[in-house]
Design an enzyme around this catalytic site. Structure first.
Site, PDB file in Angstrom:
ATOM      1  N   ASP A 134      48.987  37.459  45.646  1.00  0.00           N
ATOM      2  CA  ASP A 134      48.122  37.191  44.499  1.00  0.00           C
ATOM      3  C   ASP A 134      48.953  36.515  43.411  1.00  0.00           C
ATOM      4  O   ASP A 134      50.060  36.966  43.076  1.00  0.00           O
ATOM      5  CB  ASP A 134      47.523  38.492  43.962  1.00  0.00           C
ATOM      6  CG  ASP A 134      46.535  38.249  42.830  1.00  0.00           C
ATOM      7  OD1 ASP A 134      45.347  38.034  43.122  1.00  0.00           O
ATOM      8  OD2 ASP A 134      46.956  38.277  41.657  1.00  0.00           O
ATOM      9  N   ILE A 135      48.424  35.413  42.862  1.00  0.00           N
ATOM     10  CA  ILE A 135      49.132  34.707  41.788  1.00  0.00           C
ATOM     11  C   ILE A 135      49.044  35.534  40.506  1.00  0.00           C
ATOM     12  O   ILE A 135      47.956  35.919  40.075  1.00  0.00           O
ATOM     13  CB  ILE A 135      48.515  33.304  41.563  1.00  0.00           C
ATOM     14  CG1 ILE A 135      48.661  32.467  42.842  1.00  0.00           C
ATOM     15  CG2 ILE A 135      49.186  32.600  40.389  1.00  0.00           C
ATOM     16  CD1 ILE A 135      47.963  31.131  42.771  1.00  0.00           C
ATOM     17  N   GLU A 179      42.469  33.645  43.693  1.00  0.00           N
ATOM     18  CA  GLU A 179      43.901  33.340  43.713  1.00  0.00           C
ATOM     19  C   GLU A 179      44.648  34.196  44.725  1.00  0.00           C
ATOM     20  O   GLU A 179      45.870  34.371  44.639  1.00  0.00           O
ATOM     21  CB  GLU A 179      44.504  33.538  42.314  1.00  0.00           C
ATOM     22  CG  GLU A 179      44.476  34.961  41.791  1.00  0.00           C
ATOM     23  CD  GLU A 179      43.206  35.287  41.013  1.00  0.00           C
ATOM     24  OE1 GLU A 179      43.251  36.201  40.174  1.00  0.00           O
ATOM     25  OE2 GLU A 179      42.170  34.635  41.238  1.00  0.00           O
TER      26      GLU A 179
END
Length: 366
Positions: A234-235, A277
């Site tokens: 996950d960003i 994301e």
């Protein structure tokens, strides 16, 4: 009774008029042929980016005008995503204007159903023709979809008499119909090429593909008695990117991070954009230690260099990664539930990585 001289004068006038009409027919036929050639080039464009090039540079050369712009309404950034995924972002077309709404761009858009020809006025037209320079007349050709205005082709000339309200616009109207069809067809074709198992923006496999492959890899692991590891990435603080620089910047970040992750994974791994994301990588026949090393390489690659944003700014991105593994029993029958559990546990590990301060890798608790 008319004299011989009068009859000869009438004959000469008739012959002259016939010659004029013949010349006019020839000019119209040539104009029709040129129009057909222009439209054929649009119809033959094999991709969305090729079509945009024909609509701008192609029509500029074809009509012999100084400037041509194309405006396309793209409220959901769908067209921009298709162009970006193809490696030709909208910004690479200097005369393409992508907008969220047609409102407020030019007064003619309020009722543009047929081509509008007239004087170019910077106060009216500079938003749809940025960088047009010293042009003095303009032909605005509507692009429509299901009866609604979705854009325009704008032909601009330095000749004030090139496009006036006294000119017939039949050929331009037909061009607008053909161009509208070509735009719709090119978009649909691009969507088709990128749909199914492919994420439009990143070019990665999508969640649907991941779930199909997850079942296949679990079946293989069950048969071979091997591990299947799931990395969930996950960003970090991605919402700040969208809020601070806009969704176009967010799109660039997603595409860049996908490329950096893709450069680290093996050919045998299954990588997919899971949603938003989040990205998932399945590692067949891999131990936790090897998976952790790969996850660390991915984490470092993500933040190694700043990402260049559309406005010329740079931003450093980090990512958090959760790891979970499973070795399906040989007698396992419900692989769907096992797969759902694997992803859920990787998600829990990802949450732990986030809670630990982000920009870290966390293996599921034993």
């Amino acid at each position: 009774m008319a004299s011989r001289e009068e009859l000869e004068a009438q004959l000469i006038a008739t012959r002259r008029r016939l010659e004029e009409l013949t010349a006019e027919v020839a000019r119209n036929e040539e104009k029709m042929r040129r129009t057909q050639r222009r439209e054929l080039r649009l119809l033959q464009a094999e991709s969305l980016d090729a079509l945009i090039a024909e609509l701008t540079d192609g029509l500029r050369v074809g009509y012999g005008v100084e400037y041509v712009s194309v405006v396309l309404c793209d409220p959901d950034h769908d067209i921009r995503h298709l162009l970006l995924a193809n490696g030709t972002p909208a910004e690479s077309f200097p005369h393409l204007r992508m907008v969220e709404s047609m409102t407020g761009l030019a007064p003619q858009y309020i009722a543009l159903r047929q081509p509008w020809l007239g004087a170019y006025k910077p106060c009216d037209h500079q938003l749809i023709c940025p960088g047009a320079g010293d042009v003095r007349s303009i032909a605005m050709i509507p692009l429509t979809y299901r009866g609604a205005l979705v854009g325009s082709i704008n032909l601009c000339s330095v000749d004030a008499l090139r496009f006036t309200r006294d000119h017939a616009s039949d050929f331009l109207a037909h061009l607008g119909v053909i161009a509208s069809f070509c735009v719709e067809n090119a978009i649909n074709r691009a969507r088709l090429l990128r749909s199914g198992f492919t994420d439009v923006l990143t070019g990665w496999n999508n969640r649907r593909y991941l779930l199909v492959r997850l079942g296949e890899e679990l079946a293989r692991a069950r048969r071979d008695g091997t591990n299947l590891v799931c990395l969930m990435l996950d960003i970090d603080h991605f919402k700040r990117v969208n809020d601070g620089w806009g969704h176009a910047a967010g799109d660039v970040v997603l595409q860049e991070i996908a490329q950096r992750v893709d450069a680290q994974v093996r050919a045998s791994d299954v990588a997919a954009r899971y949603g938003g994301e989040e990205f998932v990588v399945l590692l067949p026949n891999t131990g936790i230690e090897s998976a952790s090393l790969l996850a660390e390489r991915i984490r470092k690659a993500v933040s190694a260099t700043p990402v260049s944003l559309p406005g010329g700014e740079f931003i450093t991105i980090t990512a958090s990664i959760g790891i979970a593994a499973v070795r399906p029993p040989r007698d396992a029958t419900d692989l769907k539930t096992i797969g759902e559990s694997l992803i859920a546990r990787a998600d829990v590990a990802l949450y732990a990585a986030k809670s630990a301060g982000r920009n870290t890798v966390m293996v599921e608790a034993a």
